[in-house]
Design a protein around this motif. Structure first.
Motif, PDB file in Angstrom:
ATOM      1  N   THR A   9       0.845  -1.032  -0.077  1.00  0.00           N
ATOM      2  CA  THR A   9       0.138   0.098  -0.006  1.00  0.00           C
ATOM      3  C   THR A   9       1.019   1.540   0.142  1.00  0.00           C
ATOM      4  OG1 THR A   9      -0.090  -0.147   2.637  1.00  0.00           O
ATOM      5  CG2 THR A   9      -2.151  -0.984   1.326  1.00  0.00           C
ATOM      6  N   VAL A  12       6.606   2.273  -2.638  1.00  0.00           N
ATOM      7  CA  VAL A  12       6.824   1.386  -4.086  1.00  0.00           C
ATOM      8  C   VAL A  12       5.725   0.333  -4.445  1.00  0.00           C
ATOM      9  CG1 VAL A  12       8.806   0.393  -3.816  1.00  0.00           C
ATOM     10  CG2 VAL A  12       9.347   2.516  -3.427  1.00  0.00           C
ATOM     11  N   ARG A  35      -2.460  -4.375   5.906  1.00  0.00           N
ATOM     12  CA  ARG A  35      -2.666  -3.983   7.269  1.00  0.00           C
ATOM     13  C   ARG A  35      -4.641  -3.496   7.377  1.00  0.00           C
ATOM     14  NH1 ARG A  35       1.334  -0.916  10.929  1.00  0.00           N
ATOM     15  NH2 ARG A  35       1.221   0.596   9.374  1.00  0.00           N
ATOM     16  N   VAL A  74       8.438  -5.368   1.319  1.00  0.00           N
ATOM     17  CA  VAL A  74       8.980  -3.712   0.595  1.00  0.00           C
ATOM     18  C   VAL A  74       8.964  -2.925   2.172  1.00  0.00           C
ATOM     19  CG1 VAL A  74       8.011  -2.076  -1.038  1.00  0.00           C
ATOM     20  CG2 VAL A  74       8.165  -4.404  -1.500  1.00  0.00           C
ATOM     21  N   ARG A  79       8.061   7.284   7.735  1.00  0.00           N
ATOM     22  CA  ARG A  79       7.411   8.604   7.204  1.00  0.00           C
ATOM     23  C   ARG A  79       6.425   9.333   8.670  1.00  0.00           C
ATOM     24  NH1 ARG A  79       8.068   8.771   2.250  1.00  0.00           N
ATOM     25  NH2 ARG A  79       8.179   7.081   0.765  1.00  0.00           N
ATOM     26  N   TYR A 142      16.184   5.238  11.548  1.00  0.00           N
ATOM     27  CA  TYR A 142      15.611   4.474   9.890  1.00  0.00           C
ATOM     28  C   TYR A 142      17.219   4.227   9.278  1.00  0.00           C
ATOM     29  CZ  TYR A 142      14.012   4.360   4.819  1.00  0.00           C
ATOM     30  OH  TYR A 142      14.595   3.975   3.450  1.00  0.00           O
ATOM     31  N   LYS A 146      17.352  -1.028   9.242  1.00  0.00           N
ATOM     32  CA  LYS A 146      17.591  -0.918   7.518  1.00  0.00           C
ATOM     33  C   LYS A 146      19.095  -1.824   7.706  1.00  0.00           C
ATOM     34  CE  LYS A 146      14.421  -0.276   4.799  1.00  0.00           C
ATOM     35  NZ  LYS A 146      13.107  -0.957   4.763  1.00  0.00           N
ATOM     36  N   PRO A 167      17.718   4.235  -4.357  1.00  0.00           N
ATOM     37  CA  PRO A 167      17.355   6.216  -4.045  1.00  0.00           C
ATOM     38  C   PRO A 167      16.444   6.259  -3.714  1.00  0.00           C
ATOM     39  CG  PRO A 167      17.248   4.939  -6.488  1.00  0.00           C
ATOM     40  CD  PRO A 167      16.744   4.232  -5.415  1.00  0.00           C
ATOM     41  N   VAL A 169      13.000   7.599  -4.423  1.00  0.00           N
ATOM     42  CA  VAL A 169      11.664   7.127  -5.842  1.00  0.00           C
ATOM     43  C   VAL A 169      11.134   8.253  -5.594  1.00  0.00           C
ATOM     44  CG1 VAL A 169      10.218   5.464  -5.894  1.00  0.00           C
ATOM     45  CG2 VAL A 169      13.099   4.849  -4.422  1.00  0.00           C
TER      46      VAL A 169
HETATM   47  N1  LIG Z   1      10.562   6.105  -1.157  1.00  0.00           N
HETATM   48  C1  LIG Z   1      11.381   5.767  -1.370  1.00  0.00           C
HETATM   49  O1  LIG Z   1      12.089   7.392  -1.703  1.00  0.00           O
HETATM   50  C2  LIG Z   1      13.301   5.121  -0.937  1.00  0.00           C
HETATM   51  C3  LIG Z   1      13.642   5.708  -0.450  1.00  0.00           C
HETATM   52  C4  LIG Z   1      14.997   4.344  -0.298  1.00  0.00           C
HETATM   53  C5  LIG Z   1      14.126   3.120   0.487  1.00  0.00           C
HETATM   54  N2  LIG Z   1      13.595   3.125   0.382  1.00  0.00           N
HETATM   55  C6  LIG Z   1      12.334   1.759   0.912  1.00  0.00           C
HETATM   56  O2  LIG Z   1      11.800   1.084   0.400  1.00  0.00           O
HETATM   57  C7  LIG Z   1      10.573   0.364   0.537  1.00  0.00           C
HETATM   58  C8  LIG Z   1       9.663   1.329   0.173  1.00  0.00           C
HETATM   59  O3  LIG Z   1       8.966   2.772   0.707  1.00  0.00           O
HETATM   60  P1  LIG Z   1       8.008   3.572   0.300  1.00  0.00           P
HETATM   61  O4  LIG Z   1       8.728   4.581   0.185  1.00  0.00           O
HETATM   62  O5  LIG Z   1       7.293   2.723  -0.800  1.00  0.00           O
HETATM   63  O6  LIG Z   1       6.912   3.454   1.643  1.00  0.00           O
HETATM   64  P2  LIG Z   1       5.806   4.169   2.743  1.00  0.00           P
HETATM   65  O7  LIG Z   1       5.315   4.534   0.968  1.00  0.00           O
HETATM   66  O8  LIG Z   1       5.827   4.635   3.255  1.00  0.00           O
HETATM   67  O9  LIG Z   1       4.938   2.504   2.171  1.00  0.00           O
HETATM   68  C9  LIG Z   1       5.436   1.533   3.381  1.00  0.00           C
HETATM   69  C10 LIG Z   1       4.799   0.979   3.583  1.00  0.00           C
HETATM   70  O10 LIG Z   1       4.764  -0.239   4.331  1.00  0.00           O
HETATM   71  C11 LIG Z   1       3.725  -0.818   5.154  1.00  0.00           C
HETATM   72  N3  LIG Z   1       3.625  -0.974   6.638  1.00  0.00           N
HETATM   73  C12 LIG Z   1       4.264   0.046   7.396  1.00  0.00           C
HETATM   74  N4  LIG Z   1       4.569  -0.519   8.704  1.00  0.00           N
HETATM   75  C13 LIG Z   1       4.352  -1.904   8.317  1.00  0.00           C
HETATM   76  C14 LIG Z   1       3.548  -3.130   9.585  1.00  0.00           C
HETATM   77  N5  LIG Z   1       3.605  -3.232  10.973  1.00  0.00           N
HETATM   78  N6  LIG Z   1       2.837  -4.092   8.647  1.00  0.00           N
HETATM   79  C15 LIG Z   1       2.961  -3.399   7.711  1.00  0.00           C
HETATM   80  N7  LIG Z   1       3.549  -3.199   6.597  1.00  0.00           N
HETATM   81  C16 LIG Z   1       2.792  -2.517   7.531  1.00  0.00           C
HETATM   82  C17 LIG Z   1       2.495   0.329   5.142  1.00  0.00           C
HETATM   83  O11 LIG Z   1       1.706  -0.858   5.315  1.00  0.00           O
HETATM   84  P3  LIG Z   1       0.647   0.956   5.373  1.00  0.00           P
HETATM   85  O12 LIG Z   1       0.000   1.083   4.716  1.00  0.00           O
HETATM   86  O13 LIG Z   1      -0.656   0.017   5.687  1.00  0.00           O
HETATM   87  O14 LIG Z   1       0.729   1.716   6.834  1.00  0.00           O
HETATM   88  C18 LIG Z   1       3.172   0.474   3.588  1.00  0.00           C
HETATM   89  O15 LIG Z   1       2.461   0.016   3.081  1.00  0.00           O
HETATM   90  C19 LIG Z   1      11.460   0.341   2.635  1.00  0.00           C
HETATM   91  O16 LIG Z   1      11.489  -0.888   2.586  1.00  0.00           O
HETATM   92  C20 LIG Z   1      11.897   1.955   2.053  1.00  0.00           C
HETATM   93  O17 LIG Z   1      12.743   1.155   3.613  1.00  0.00           O
HETATM   94  C21 LIG Z   1      11.880   3.996   0.004  1.00  0.00           C
END
Ligand SMILES: NC(=O)c1ccc[n+]([C@@H]2O[C@H](COP(=O)([O-])OP(=O)(O)OC[C@H]3O[C@@H](n4cnc5c(N)ncnc54)[C@H](OP(=O)(O)O)[C@@H]3O)[C@@H](O)[C@H]2O)c1
Length: 284
Positions: A9, A12, A35, A74, A79, A142, A146, A167, A169
């Motif tokens: 959700t 990414v 969730r 993922v 945030r 964070y 990780k 990076p 994203v």
């Molecule tokens: N976006 C970037 O620029 C970036 C950069 C570097 C690395 N990353 C990595 O890429 C991945 C995805 O990032 P994103 O930007 O997509 O993050 P995001 O938009 O904050 O999404 C986080 C996801 O993790 C889920 N989540 C969080 N806590 C959870 C829990 N306790 N149980 C089940 N699900 C849970 C959230 O579910 P809910 O919707 O229910 O909250 C959501 O689906 C992460 O591993 C992050 O470290 C992202």
């Protein structure tokens, strides 16, 4: 082959899963962990199985990995969450998911991580061989959680773990590019951000997921052209604050990553080599 994806959700995951589903071969299935039941409907409509639950709940983990061949983790909490939640989700739950996967006979585990785990810059693009050097303005729960998850997952004996370091994203309507000004407004003019479009992050993750014989391997994913704080303002149509020109970049190689390994070993080539290529293609 059944692949479990967490964090679907999020920014990414919601863009990765439709691509994973689109590339399915006969007999390949996708399961997602969400969730909130209502937010799982979209994935069910796309053809995924949906499991409901929180990653911090061990019963959920057992249900999620039952019968699964591969996991793409993922999910992350970063945030605006308290540090305890970051540690609980990013390290503890990720490692528990790895253990549950191992116990249920999962063959591959892709851990989605971040270039922030490198910590301080090295005066050149960072490679996957570089040791973590804690420090820098963005070092905190964070990045540390990780980094710990990577280390602990890679140490799980018998599980084929692959790590993808992402990076910054952006693209496809993600508000992240606009949000970059939260930091870039306080940067030096020439301070750079290493970027990656969602299409290329998905491409990288799919290559890492499907490649044979890369157990224990770490891969950076990024495009070819980090952008400066000045360009981030320009791209967002915001006037560049004069103060940017008075500041000095404390670490010009901070989280600037090399993609040599993923290019050479997995044939990765960014579809959007720069944010400008994505802008011109209407993919922001
Ligand atoms: N976006 C970037 O620029 C970036 C950069 C570097 C690395 N990353 C990595 O890429 C991945 C995805 O990032 P994103 O930007 O997509 O993050 P995001 O938009 O904050 O999404 C986080 C996801 O993790 C889920 N989540 C969080 N806590 C959870 C829990 N306790 N149980 C089940 N699900 C849970 C959230 O579910 P809910 O919707 O229910 O909250 C959501 O689906 C992460 O591993 C992050 O470290 C992202």
């Amino acid at each position: 082959m059944l692949t479990l994806v967490t964090g679907v959700t999020g920014q990414v995951g919601r863009r990765f899963v439709p691509r994973l589903l689109a590339q399915r071969r006969p007999g390949e299935r996708v399961r997602v962990l969400v969730r909130d039941e209502a937010r799982g409907e979209r994935f069910a409509e796309l053809g995924a199985e949906v499991v409901l639950g929180d990653l911090r709940d061990t019963e959920t983990l057992g249900k999620a990995v039952a019968g699964v061949d591969a996991v793409v983790n993922v999910a992350a909490a970063f945030r605006g969450v308290p540090d305890e939640e970051a540690w609980a989700v990013n390290r503890d739950a990720a490692v528990e998911l790895g253990r549950a996967a191992l116990a249920s006979g999962v063959r591959r585990f892709v851990q989605v991580s971040t270039g922030l785990v490198y910590g301080l810059g090295r005066g050149r693009p960072l490679t996957e061989e570089d040791e973590i050097r804690p420090g820098g303005a963005m070092w905190g729960a964070y990045g540390e959680s990780k980094a710990a998850a990577e280390r602990e997952l890679l140490a799980l004996d018998g599980l084929d773990v692959r790590v993808a370091r992402l990076p910054f994203v952006y693209g496809e309507g993600d508000p992240h590019l606009a949000q970059s000004l939260m930091w870039a407004a306080n940067w030096a003019a020439a301070q750079r951000l290493q970027m990656g479009h969602h299409a290329d992050v998905a491409q990288g993750l799919l290559r890492i997921l499907h490649a044979p014989g890369i157990a224990g391997r770490i891969y950076n994913i990024a495009d070819d052209a980090p952008v400066t704080a000045v360009e981030l303002h320009q791209l967002n149509g915001v006037e560049v604050p004069a103060a940017l020109y008075d500041r000095t970049d404390p670490d010009p190689w901070f989280v600037i990553t090399s993609t040599d390994r993923i290019r050479r070993e997995l044939g990765y080539r960014p579809l959007y080599p720069s944010v400008y290529a994505a802008r011109d293609a209407g993919a922001l």
